[in-house]
Every structure is written in structure tokens, then in C-alpha cells.
Design a protein around this motif. Sequence first.
Motif, PDB file in Angstrom:
ATOM      1  N   ASN A 116       0.808  -1.227   0.000  1.00  5.10           N
ATOM      2  CA  ASN A 116       0.000   0.000   0.000  1.00  5.10           C
ATOM      3  C   ASN A 116       0.838   1.274   0.000  1.00  5.10           C
ATOM      4  O   ASN A 116       0.287   2.378  -0.021  1.00  5.10           O
ATOM      5  CB  ASN A 116      -0.912   0.016   1.225  1.00  5.10           C
ATOM      6  CG  ASN A 116      -1.845  -1.163   1.221  1.00  5.10           C
ATOM      7  OD1 ASN A 116      -2.823  -1.162   0.496  1.00  5.10           O
ATOM      8  ND2 ASN A 116      -1.520  -2.197   1.999  1.00  5.10           N
ATOM      9  N   ARG A 120      -2.443   3.668  -2.952  1.00  4.36           N
ATOM     10  CA  ARG A 120      -3.716   2.965  -3.184  1.00  4.36           C
ATOM     11  C   ARG A 120      -4.505   3.787  -4.203  1.00  4.36           C
ATOM     12  O   ARG A 120      -5.535   4.396  -3.860  1.00  4.36           O
ATOM     13  CB  ARG A 120      -4.518   2.856  -1.877  1.00  4.36           C
ATOM     14  CG  ARG A 120      -3.870   2.009  -0.790  1.00  4.36           C
ATOM     15  CD  ARG A 120      -4.863   1.776   0.336  1.00  4.36           C
ATOM     16  NE  ARG A 120      -5.937   0.902  -0.064  1.00  4.36           N
ATOM     17  CZ  ARG A 120      -7.214   1.028   0.371  1.00  4.36           C
ATOM     18  NH1 ARG A 120      -7.563   2.011   1.187  1.00  4.36           N
ATOM     19  NH2 ARG A 120      -8.127   0.172  -0.030  1.00  4.36           N
ATOM     20  N   LEU A 122      -2.513  -0.126   5.247  1.00  2.00           N
ATOM     21  CA  LEU A 122      -1.599   0.977   4.903  1.00  2.00           C
ATOM     22  C   LEU A 122      -0.958   1.550   6.173  1.00  2.00           C
ATOM     23  O   LEU A 122       0.245   1.818   6.204  1.00  2.00           O
ATOM     24  CB  LEU A 122      -2.364   2.058   4.137  1.00  2.00           C
ATOM     25  CG  LEU A 122      -1.525   3.224   3.610  1.00  2.00           C
ATOM     26  CD1 LEU A 122      -2.143   3.785   2.326  1.00  2.00           C
ATOM     27  CD2 LEU A 122      -1.318   4.342   4.611  1.00  2.00           C
TER      28      LEU A 122
END
Length: 257
Positions: A5, A21, A32
Motif C-alpha cells: 500500500n 492505493r 496501509l
Amino acid sequence: MAYENIIVETRGPVGLIKLNRPQALNALNSALLGELNAALAAFDADGRIGAMVITGSEKAFAAGADIKEMQSLEFVDAYTKDFLGDWEKVTRIRKPIIAAVAGYALGGGCELAMMCDFIIAAKTAKFGQPEITLGVMPGMGGTQRLARFVGKAKAMDLCLTGRMMDAEEAERCGLVARVVPGQDLLEEAIQAAEKIASFSQPVVMMTKETVNRAYETTLAEGLRFERRLFHSMFALEDQKEGMAAFTGKRTPYFKNR
Ligand code: CAA
């Protein structure tokens, strides 16, 4: 650690983290967050790194906490598991972090940018705390940091109406340190981070700690804290070097960097 991410790179002494993302405008989900905290901690522990930059894409720094992840959350879980509590780890990183913001920095995105030490914004940047439009309020520092950084009037305006402000307004009210053309954003942030990394690392870290102290204590205590750390700098070779270089009309070479 393999990241999914975020994209993590080094540029000389600068640790660069790109939120990644794109399909969700860098919405901040727990995966993340885990990766971001791991990458920041690794850079903080790495003696070759002097400062960090967090950035997003041209369209979005981050469009907020991930609404789809949050949507079905219940109070008991939010409370007992201290939902969003781990974001505080970003603020415990001891080396400076610059947020390089282009596009949307909304909700948690604006709050993440405010957790960094300063924000450099592209002209396209848009800041806001639109949580009220979702039936909630900011939960990662928006009501607290924004009020301290830009004052009550703007903080109330943004948090209560959910409107966005552009880069120019954000600079005018003190949220943003510099506004630059979009194509220069990353370079400008990396150059600022390189500059910071060229200075004495303990002095840089103490400076960050002391400025942050201004937001957590009284003026008298903050001034005392500043003076004590200032005194302690005279124990560093870097102080001798910096001042000798000034009087000798040469460029200093800081050993502790
Ligand atoms: N969470 C999850 N997904 C998000 C998201 C978010 N915060 N923001 C955008 N996305 C997703 C969209 O759902 C969309 O996905 P799909 O294609 O699968 O539908 C994709 O990203 C692209 O978004 P849009 O189609 O909406 O793009 P746009 O250009 O039309 O609009 C925008 C951009 C104005 C930023 C709009 O996406 C938006 O309003 N996003 C939500 C902003 C927001 O409310 N943020 C606060 C979140 S709550 C929070 O952060 C709480 C806190 O304090 C911790």
C-alpha cells in the motif's frame, strides 16, 4: 518487509514514502497504516537517513480514512480496540517528516499531513475535514491539531461545514509552509529534507522535539525546555564545528549526521 500500500525508496539521506492505493485515492486503511508505521520506524532507526518525505499521487495525498473499512464498525470494537489509536505512532518518529501534498488531503489525509513536521503543498492541493458529511467528526487529530495550527475560526469553519480550502488559503492561514508548482513538489520536498539531513542529527532531532513541545506545554515550561536543550548542545562536537566554520569562513562538516 514487502509493502503493498506504499512505495518506499531512499534518495541519498532522505527516506521517501509514497502512499499507493490509487484505486481508492490513497484512502488510509489499517493495512496501509501498518506499513507506514513500519517504514517510518525503519527509517527512524537507520543511521543513514536524516529526514523523511511522505507523499501521495498527483490527484490525492489521501482522501481520508477508508470509509469502506469503517462503514460497519461498531462502537464496542472502535472503543475497546482503540480504532485509529495507532496513528499516534507517526507523531513519535524522532526525525523530521515533510508532507508533500498534491490533490486531496481530506479527513485522515489532512490529519496525516498535520502529523508531519511541515507541509509543502502543490498549487493543486485541497485540504478539508469533511467527516461531518459522513455523520462523524475527525478522529485522527483534525479538531485538535487544526485548531492549534490555524486557529479556532478556520478549524470550526472546516470541521463544521466540511468545505475544502485550496493551497493558497492553507498557506495564508499557516497550515502549509510553502506552495510550489505541481511539477516541482517532490523535488522541493526532497531538497528540503536533504538540507535538514545535512545538519547535525542530534540538533535536528532536538529542534523537532522542542518545537513540538510548544504545542504541549506552557510558554514558561517550553522556554525552560528549549534553554536546557540549547545548553546541552555545547556538549556536541557539531556545535564546535559549526561555530568554528562560521568564524573560519568555511562550510561546516557535521560529524553526527
Ligand atoms: N475511503 C474509501 N474509498 C474512497 C475514499 C475514502 N475516504 N475516498 C475516495 N474513495 C474511493 C471512491 O469510493 C472511489 O472508489 P470506486 O471507484 O470503487 O467507487 C475512488 O476512491 C475514486 O473516488 P471518486 O470516484 O469519489 O473520485 P472523485 O474524483 O469523484 O471525488 C473526492 C474525489 C471528492 C475526494 C471523493 O472521493 C470524496 O469525497 N472522498 C471521501 C472524502 C472524505 O469524506 N474523507 C473523510 C473520510 S472519514 C475520515 O477521514 C475520518 C477521520 O478523521 C479519521
